[in-house]
Design a protein around this motif. Structure first.
Motif, PDB file in Angstrom:
ATOM      1  N   THR A  96       0.831  -1.208   0.000  1.00 35.80           N
ATOM      2  CA  THR A  96       0.000   0.000   0.000  1.00 35.80           C
ATOM      3  C   THR A  96       0.861   1.252   0.000  1.00 35.80           C
ATOM      4  O   THR A  96       0.620   2.184  -0.775  1.00 35.80           O
ATOM      5  N   LEU A  97       1.867   1.282   0.864  1.00 36.12           N
ATOM      6  CA  LEU A  97       2.742   2.454   0.926  1.00 36.12           C
ATOM      7  C   LEU A  97       3.516   2.646  -0.378  1.00 36.12           C
ATOM      8  O   LEU A  97       3.694   3.779  -0.838  1.00 36.12           O
ATOM      9  N   MET A  98       3.962   1.562  -0.963  1.00 33.28           N
ATOM     10  CA  MET A  98       4.696   1.656  -2.237  1.00 33.28           C
ATOM     11  C   MET A  98       3.786   2.201  -3.342  1.00 33.28           C
ATOM     12  O   MET A  98       4.203   3.066  -4.124  1.00 33.28           O
ATOM     13  N   LYS A  99       2.568   1.705  -3.391  1.00 31.58           N
ATOM     14  CA  LYS A  99       1.627   2.199  -4.408  1.00 31.58           C
ATOM     15  C   LYS A  99       1.276   3.656  -4.158  1.00 31.58           C
ATOM     16  O   LYS A  99       1.172   4.446  -5.103  1.00 31.58           O
ATOM     17  N   ALA A 100       1.065   4.006  -2.904  1.00 31.70           N
ATOM     18  CA  ALA A 100       0.741   5.397  -2.576  1.00 31.70           C
ATOM     19  C   ALA A 100       1.898   6.316  -2.952  1.00 31.70           C
ATOM     20  O   ALA A 100       1.688   7.400  -3.512  1.00 31.70           O
ATOM     21  N   TRP A 101       3.115   5.915  -2.630  1.00 30.49           N
ATOM     22  CA  TRP A 101       4.291   6.738  -2.935  1.00 30.49           C
ATOM     23  C   TRP A 101       4.472   6.899  -4.443  1.00 30.49           C
ATOM     24  O   TRP A 101       4.757   7.981  -4.934  1.00 30.49           O
ATOM     25  N   SER A 102       4.279   5.814  -5.181  1.00 27.13           N
ATOM     26  CA  SER A 102       4.476   5.886  -6.632  1.00 27.13           C
ATOM     27  C   SER A 102       3.370   6.664  -7.335  1.00 27.13           C
ATOM     28  O   SER A 102       3.573   7.181  -8.430  1.00 27.13           O
ATOM     29  N   SER A 103       2.210   6.758  -6.713  1.00 23.16           N
ATOM     30  CA  SER A 103       1.131   7.535  -7.327  1.00 23.16           C
ATOM     31  C   SER A 103       0.794   8.764  -6.487  1.00 23.16           C
ATOM     32  O   SER A 103      -0.353   9.197  -6.432  1.00 23.16           O
ATOM     33  N   ALA A 104       1.806   9.333  -5.842  1.00 28.28           N
ATOM     34  CA  ALA A 104       1.616  10.503  -4.981  1.00 28.28           C
ATOM     35  C   ALA A 104       1.020  11.667  -5.742  1.00 28.28           C
ATOM     36  O   ALA A 104       0.262  12.467  -5.170  1.00 28.28           O
ATOM     37  N   ILE A 142      -6.563   2.341  -1.329  1.00 26.49           N
ATOM     38  CA  ILE A 142      -5.450   1.646  -2.005  1.00 26.49           C
ATOM     39  C   ILE A 142      -5.248   0.267  -1.390  1.00 26.49           C
ATOM     40  O   ILE A 142      -5.109  -0.738  -2.097  1.00 26.49           O
ATOM     41  N   MET A 143      -5.263   0.195  -0.050  1.00 29.45           N
ATOM     42  CA  MET A 143      -5.043  -1.084   0.626  1.00 29.45           C
ATOM     43  C   MET A 143      -6.153  -2.083   0.304  1.00 29.45           C
ATOM     44  O   MET A 143      -5.885  -3.252   0.006  1.00 29.45           O
TER      45      MET A 143
END
Length: 186
Positions: A41-49, A65-66
């Motif tokens: 979730t954090l990786m996806k959030a960071w990449s789609s910030a 996202i999660m």
């Protein structure tokens, strides 16, 4: 997104980790899978910030996202099989297609070498699925004549294809044996 905004986003993401972990535990059911889910979730959030709109609810965005990540993984896992010792994979042996293609080409070539009346009878009975009576009516001859033509055609085809019995049709016995005794199959 500029550097200052990225640092601000980083702090917001870090602040939400405890909430994310609690939600992940409720979804995943065990701590290892929950930790992986939080990380994904954090990786996806960071990449789609760049898609996060300032002033909106960060927690809701992360939970969405999660949730989507969890259900995507769940759907994918339903299609997969646990195969730790390789038993399922060993049963998924398929014979090479090129041999069947070559066998069919040989069969067609030899079928064309049969006399026309034998080839016609064999195709009507063997390939088209007509009964002997129907084939006899189509050819305008007696049922016994059709049976005789089919029998002669079968024997001649076996001779032309260098087969000694009907059991030789199908996969190559040497190839089948080598697959059955390969190290993957026990």
């Amino acid at each position: 997104m500029n550097e200052k905004a990225r640092l601000g986003l980083k702090d917001l993401l870090l602040a939400e980790i405890p909430s994310l972990r609690a939600f992940a535990l409720s979804l995943a059911g065990n701590s290892d899978r929950a930790d992986d889910l939080v990380q994904d979730t954090l990786m996806k959030a960071w990449s789609s910030a760049s898609s996060f709109m300032e002033g909106t609810n960060m927690r809701a965005w992360l939970f969405t996202i999660m949730r989507n990540t969890f259900f995507s993984q769940y759907r994918k896992a339903r299609r997969e099989i646990q195969d730790v010792d390789g038993e399922a994979a060993a049963r998924l042996v398929s014979l090479p297609d090129q041999l069947a293609h070559l066998d069919l080409a040989d069969f067609r070539f030899q079928l064309d070498r049969l006399p026309a009346d034998q080839r016609e009878a064999l195709v009507l009975i063997g390939a088209s699925g007509f009964s002997y009576e129907e084939a006899a009516e189509i050819c305008g001859c007696a049922v016994g004549t059709i049976k005789s033509r089919v029998n002669r055609a079968r024997h001649r085809l076996m001779e032309l294809l260098a087969l000694s019995s009907v059991e030789e049709f199908g996969p190559d016995p040497t190839l089948s044996e080598s697959i059955a005794t390969s190290p993957m199959v026990d």
